[in-house]
Design a protein around this motif. Structure first.
Motif, PDB file in Angstrom:
ATOM      1  N   GLY A  12      44.259  57.165  41.386  1.00 30.26           N
ATOM      2  CA  GLY A  12      44.544  56.438  40.275  1.00 30.26           C
ATOM      3  C   GLY A  12      45.509  55.197  41.134  1.00 30.26           C
ATOM      4  N   ALA A  13      45.264  54.047  41.394  1.00 29.50           N
ATOM      5  CA  ALA A  13      45.806  53.501  41.605  1.00 29.50           C
ATOM      6  C   ALA A  13      45.917  52.343  40.528  1.00 29.50           C
ATOM      7  CB  ALA A  13      44.515  52.211  43.037  1.00 29.50           C
ATOM      8  N   GLY A  14      46.718  53.414  39.595  1.00 24.79           N
ATOM      9  CA  GLY A  14      47.000  52.086  38.028  1.00 24.79           C
ATOM     10  C   GLY A  14      48.850  51.773  38.446  1.00 24.79           C
ATOM     11  N   PRO A  15      49.383  51.632  37.358  1.00 26.90           N
ATOM     12  CA  PRO A  15      51.107  50.931  37.135  1.00 26.90           C
ATOM     13  C   PRO A  15      51.525  52.262  37.940  1.00 26.90           C
ATOM     14  CG  PRO A  15      49.460  50.244  35.551  1.00 26.90           C
ATOM     15  CD  PRO A  15      49.300  51.520  36.300  1.00 26.90           C
ATOM     16  N   ALA A  16      51.350  54.132  37.308  1.00 26.58           N
ATOM     17  CA  ALA A  16      52.318  55.138  37.576  1.00 26.58           C
ATOM     18  C   ALA A  16      51.404  55.348  39.322  1.00 26.58           C
ATOM     19  CB  ALA A  16      51.411  56.307  37.134  1.00 26.58           C
ATOM     20  N   GLY A  17      50.461  55.474  39.153  1.00 26.85           N
ATOM     21  CA  GLY A  17      49.567  55.645  40.528  1.00 26.85           C
ATOM     22  C   GLY A  17      50.552  54.785  42.384  1.00 26.85           C
ATOM     23  N   LEU A  18      49.787  53.551  42.031  1.00 28.47           N
ATOM     24  CA  LEU A  18      51.297  52.841  43.212  1.00 28.47           C
ATOM     25  C   LEU A  18      52.123  52.649  43.291  1.00 28.47           C
ATOM     26  CD1 LEU A  18      48.212  49.282  41.846  1.00 28.47           C
ATOM     27  CD2 LEU A  18      48.526  50.686  44.238  1.00 28.47           C
ATOM     28  N   ALA A  19      53.069  52.930  42.052  1.00 30.62           N
ATOM     29  CA  ALA A  19      54.595  53.271  42.042  1.00 30.62           C
ATOM     30  C   ALA A  19      55.136  54.115  42.838  1.00 30.62           C
ATOM     31  CB  ALA A  19      55.086  53.122  40.816  1.00 30.62           C
ATOM     32  N   LEU A  34      43.897  57.343  45.808  1.00 34.54           N
ATOM     33  CA  LEU A  34      42.065  56.775  45.725  1.00 34.54           C
ATOM     34  C   LEU A  34      41.623  56.034  45.042  1.00 34.54           C
ATOM     35  CD1 LEU A  34      41.513  60.351  47.662  1.00 34.54           C
ATOM     36  CD2 LEU A  34      41.200  58.405  48.858  1.00 34.54           C
ATOM     37  N   GLU A  35      41.718  55.264  44.192  1.00 31.47           N
ATOM     38  CA  GLU A  35      40.895  54.442  42.880  1.00 31.47           C
ATOM     39  C   GLU A  35      39.567  54.124  43.184  1.00 31.47           C
ATOM     40  OE1 GLU A  35      40.215  52.914  39.686  1.00 31.47           O
ATOM     41  OE2 GLU A  35      42.367  53.889  40.637  1.00 31.47           O
ATOM     42  N   ALA A  36      39.410  55.454  41.430  1.00 31.09           N
ATOM     43  CA  ALA A  36      37.411  55.372  41.001  1.00 31.09           C
ATOM     44  C   ALA A  36      37.102  54.056  41.149  1.00 31.09           C
ATOM     45  CB  ALA A  36      36.846  55.908  40.249  1.00 31.09           C
ATOM     46  N   GLY A  37      38.147  52.466  40.385  1.00 31.77           N
ATOM     47  CA  GLY A  37      37.319  51.879  40.282  1.00 31.77           C
ATOM     48  C   GLY A  37      37.617  50.604  41.459  1.00 31.77           C
ATOM     49  N   ALA A  96      48.987  46.722  44.968  1.00 32.18           N
ATOM     50  CA  ALA A  96      47.227  46.878  46.365  1.00 32.18           C
ATOM     51  C   ALA A  96      47.432  46.497  47.316  1.00 32.18           C
ATOM     52  CB  ALA A  96      46.675  47.045  45.460  1.00 32.18           C
ATOM     53  N   ASP A  97      47.775  45.281  47.440  1.00 28.25           N
ATOM     54  CA  ASP A  97      47.367  44.046  48.636  1.00 28.25           C
ATOM     55  C   ASP A  97      48.622  44.569  49.440  1.00 28.25           C
ATOM     56  OD1 ASP A  97      45.196  43.442  47.713  1.00 28.25           O
ATOM     57  OD2 ASP A  97      45.984  41.420  47.089  1.00 28.25           O
ATOM     58  N   THR A  98      49.485  44.888  49.248  1.00 27.12           N
ATOM     59  CA  THR A  98      50.947  44.914  50.465  1.00 27.12           C
ATOM     60  C   THR A  98      50.914  46.119  50.852  1.00 27.12           C
ATOM     61  OG1 THR A  98      51.986  43.762  48.706  1.00 27.12           O
ATOM     62  CG2 THR A  98      53.139  45.221  50.423  1.00 27.12           C
ATOM     63  N   LEU A  99      50.213  47.422  49.815  1.00 27.81           N
ATOM     64  CA  LEU A  99      49.827  49.035  50.699  1.00 27.81           C
ATOM     65  C   LEU A  99      48.610  48.817  51.864  1.00 27.81           C
ATOM     66  CD1 LEU A  99      50.217  50.951  47.291  1.00 27.81           C
ATOM     67  CD2 LEU A  99      51.490  51.402  48.888  1.00 27.81           C
ATOM     68  N   GLY A 100      47.577  47.847  51.610  1.00 26.27           N
ATOM     69  CA  GLY A 100      46.815  47.709  52.422  1.00 26.27           C
ATOM     70  C   GLY A 100      46.296  48.821  52.473  1.00 26.27           C
ATOM     71  N   ASP A 101      45.606  49.242  53.447  1.00 23.88           N
ATOM     72  CA  ASP A 101      44.294  50.347  53.778  1.00 23.88           C
ATOM     73  C   ASP A 101      45.073  51.404  53.062  1.00 23.88           C
ATOM     74  OD1 ASP A 101      46.534  51.552  55.812  1.00 23.88           O
ATOM     75  OD2 ASP A 101      44.718  50.919  57.270  1.00 23.88           O
ATOM     76  N   LYS A 102      45.812  51.717  52.017  1.00 23.32           N
ATOM     77  CA  LYS A 102      46.501  53.126  51.530  1.00 23.32           C
ATOM     78  C   LYS A 102      45.993  53.165  50.387  1.00 23.32           C
ATOM     79  CE  LYS A 102      52.059  53.389  54.249  1.00 23.32           C
ATOM     80  NZ  LYS A 102      50.758  52.182  54.693  1.00 23.32           N
ATOM     81  N   VAL A 103      45.346  52.229  50.388  1.00 20.21           N
ATOM     82  CA  VAL A 103      45.330  51.869  48.478  1.00 20.21           C
ATOM     83  C   VAL A 103      43.280  51.927  48.938  1.00 20.21           C
ATOM     84  CG1 VAL A 103      44.411  51.541  46.526  1.00 20.21           C
ATOM     85  CG2 VAL A 103      46.510  51.018  47.837  1.00 20.21           C
ATOM     86  N   ARG A 104      42.233  53.164  48.643  1.00 18.81           N
ATOM     87  CA  ARG A 104      41.169  53.567  48.755  1.00 18.81           C
ATOM     88  C   ARG A 104      40.527  52.386  47.609  1.00 18.81           C
ATOM     89  NH1 ARG A 104      39.295  57.811  52.658  1.00 18.81           N
ATOM     90  NH2 ARG A 104      40.936  57.483  55.163  1.00 18.81           N
ATOM     91  N   THR A 105      39.422  51.958  46.937  1.00 14.72           N
ATOM     92  CA  THR A 105      38.527  51.656  46.047  1.00 14.72           C
ATOM     93  C   THR A 105      37.887  52.051  46.091  1.00 14.72           C
ATOM     94  OG1 THR A 105      38.380  49.936  46.714  1.00 14.72           O
ATOM     95  CG2 THR A 105      40.452  49.505  45.499  1.00 14.72           C
ATOM     96  N   SER A 106      36.703  52.946  44.780  1.00 15.16           N
ATOM     97  CA  SER A 106      35.342  52.409  44.773  1.00 15.16           C
ATOM     98  C   SER A 106      35.589  54.231  45.266  1.00 15.16           C
ATOM     99  CB  SER A 106      34.440  52.065  45.430  1.00 15.16           C
ATOM    100  OG  SER A 106      34.326  50.773  45.089  1.00 15.16           O
ATOM    101  N   ALA A 107      36.337  54.556  45.061  1.00  9.77           N
ATOM    102  CA  ALA A 107      36.578  56.387  46.069  1.00  9.77           C
ATOM    103  C   ALA A 107      37.220  57.262  44.402  1.00  9.77           C
ATOM    104  CB  ALA A 107      37.447  55.904  46.952  1.00  9.77           C
ATOM    105  N   THR A 108      36.092  58.399  44.248  1.00  6.97           N
ATOM    106  CA  THR A 108      36.074  58.871  42.941  1.00  6.97           C
ATOM    107  C   THR A 108      36.459  60.519  43.331  1.00  6.97           C
ATOM    108  OG1 THR A 108      34.628  57.571  42.059  1.00  6.97           O
ATOM    109  CG2 THR A 108      34.879  59.938  40.882  1.00  6.97           C
ATOM    110  N   VAL A 109      37.724  60.913  43.201  1.00  3.45           N
ATOM    111  CA  VAL A 109      37.468  62.654  43.550  1.00  3.45           C
ATOM    112  C   VAL A 109      37.328  63.420  42.905  1.00  3.45           C
ATOM    113  CG1 VAL A 109      40.059  64.067  43.547  1.00  3.45           C
ATOM    114  CG2 VAL A 109      40.375  61.701  44.428  1.00  3.45           C
TER     115      VAL A 109
END
Length: 465
Positions: A12-19, A34-37, A96-109
């Motif tokens: 999840g790349a929401g507030p808690a996940g990104l923090a 890993l963010e499903a959205g 998320a942009d600052t984290l770069g490739d450490k964040v993957r979107t459209s990725a459902t666990v």
């Protein structure tokens, strides 16, 4: 490769996940979010029209701010209240942009387990890395090994039903064309036309219900909203706590929200139906919906229904993980007594960390809204403190992990929802231990102040504690 060299998977790349990712980086640990959205903060974006009752000063994580600072990012005025859209665009997306490739979107666990071990197997279990199954929007599948898993996927995707038993009412699914489980965006012309001049039932008693009532009140007083009327359906009775903490709330905008909902009732734009547990939906000859209660009552027909009865966690992808969850709340057992609405009282929820969030499966943590299971009282600040402690624990710094670095504001409401379920229950407004600025009625030309992702609030420690 040793387990310690593997990344920590954050779901999840929401507030808690990104923090969480920011705190892991601060500790020298590689995160993979890993963010499903299709974008960071996808759930927050779905309530972009709703304003938080927490200020910018309370919804930016300190480690995230440090990570953002070199990019030239500056936090908006800390005394102002962002909308969900503001929060997503001005904070979550830049992070998320600052984290770069450490964040993957459209990725459902779709699953989490121990490599080569289902939940039954004990042998060498803790020596095995976690294996996380991921499905991407383009159909690809992947298995990713991890040293730990932080589940910050929230509860937004699984809203509670209208049915008073916790299951959908009879006919609820068939009435889906007239029901929404989210606060409607009445600034959207198409959505506004759906409710203007109509009779709408609002089912629920929390901050989201307050928001919907306040929005419908504003619509009723507008030029294009004549005849708009709300029917507020409460499973419990009207009491001193029904409209929140009011002037005793240390988050003034949250107190003001309850007062705005009360004003809608006082002005006659909303009627309250108490002690009503929905058993079934029927349609009258005009196709309007009739709500039927467990006690045999039938409400007058309505055109639309807004169901805001809370959210619940999706635990399906954790079925091979050994979790220790409270039987009522589906929250970690050590945390549950602090947030149980059957007994929760003001001042009893204090900041907590890795120990309250741990499970029999070492290295797995549920954080953010998901950690609260079905309990509604949550603040973004709580999630930030959780992930700070969890990151420190994963790094082996138990001194820091066990340290409390947060004091939470009080709701000004004492007692638990379970105590208020009796229709005739009389409760009094509980006072917070600290003075708070007196809230004023919300001016609804702008969205009312409420947080959906940080629903309601944690009533926590007094000033200076």
């Amino acid at each position: 490769m040793s387990t310690q060299q593997l990344p920590v998977i954050v779901v999840g790349a929401g507030p808690a996940g990104l923090a969480a990712a920011a705190h892991l980086i601060e500790r020298g640990i590689e995160p993979l979010v890993l963010e499903a959205g299709d974008k960071a903060g996808a759930a927050v974006r779905e309530w972009s029209h709703v304003r938080l009752f927490s200020t910018w000063g309370e919804v930016v994580d300190p480690a995230a701010e440090k990570l953002l600072a070199p990019t030239g990012w500056t936090r908006p005025d800390p005394a102002t209240y962002p909308s969900g859209g503001d929060w997503a665009e001005q904070y979550l997306q830049p992070l998320a942009d600052t984290l770069g490739d450490k964040v993957r979107t459209s990725a459902t666990v779709t699953g989490v387990s121990r490599a080569g071990r289902d939940r039954i197997v004990d042998a060498d279990r803790e020596q095995q890395p976690f294996v996380v199954h991921v499905e991407y929007a383009d159909g690809r599948e992947e298995r990713v090994l991890a040293r730990a898993v932080i589940d910050a996927s929230g509860t937004w995707a699984t809203a509670g039903p209208a049915g008073g038993s916790g299951l959908p009412a009879l006919g609820e699914k068939a009435a889906a064309d007239r029901i929404t489980y989210r606060v409607p965006d009445l600034k959207n012309p198409a959505v506004r036309a759906r409710y203007a001049g109509k009779r709408t039932a609002v089912v629920g008693s929390g901050a989201s219900a307050f928001t919907a009532l306040a929005y419908l009140d504003e619509l009723a007083e507008s030029e294009d909203g004549g005849g708009t009327h709300a029917v507020w359906v409460l499973r419990r009775g009207i009491s001193g706590s029904t409209f929140g903490g009011g002037t005793a709330d240390q988050l003034p905008a949250r107190g003001a929200l309850g007062l705005a909902a009360k004003a809608a009732v006082d002005k006659g734009h909303a009627d309250a139906v108490t002690g009503f547990r929905t058993e079934a939906f029927e349609r009258d000859t005009d196709g309007r919906l009739v709500l039927m209660g467990e006690d045999g009552r039938r409400l007058e027909p309505v055109d639309e229904v807004i169901v805001l009865t809370g959210f619940r966690p999706d635990l399906s992808f954790l079925s091979e993980i050994r979790l220790n969850l409270d039987e009522r709340l589906q929250a970690p057992v050590e945390l549950a007594p602090l947030i149980d609405p059957n007994q929760h009282s003001c001042g009893t929820v204090y900041p907590h960390g890795h120990r309250e969030l741990s499970h029999p499966e070492p290295g797995v943590y549920l954080v953010g809204m998901k950690s609260y299971g079905r309990a509604p009282t949550f603040l973004a600040m709580t999630g930030y403190e959780q992930v700070r402690s969890v990151a420190a624990a994963i790094a082996g710094d138990l001194d820091s992990a066990d340290r409390v670095e947060l004091t939470l504001p009080e709701t000004g409401v004492c007692g638990g929802a379970g105590l208020f379920d009796t229709p005739d229950a009389q409760q009094t407004d509980g006072g917070g231990c600290c003075a708070a600025p007196e809230p004023q009625l919300v001016q609804l030309a702008a969205p009312a102040a409420v947080s959906t992702a940080a629903e309601d609030a944690s009533a926590g420690g007094c000033c200076g504690s």
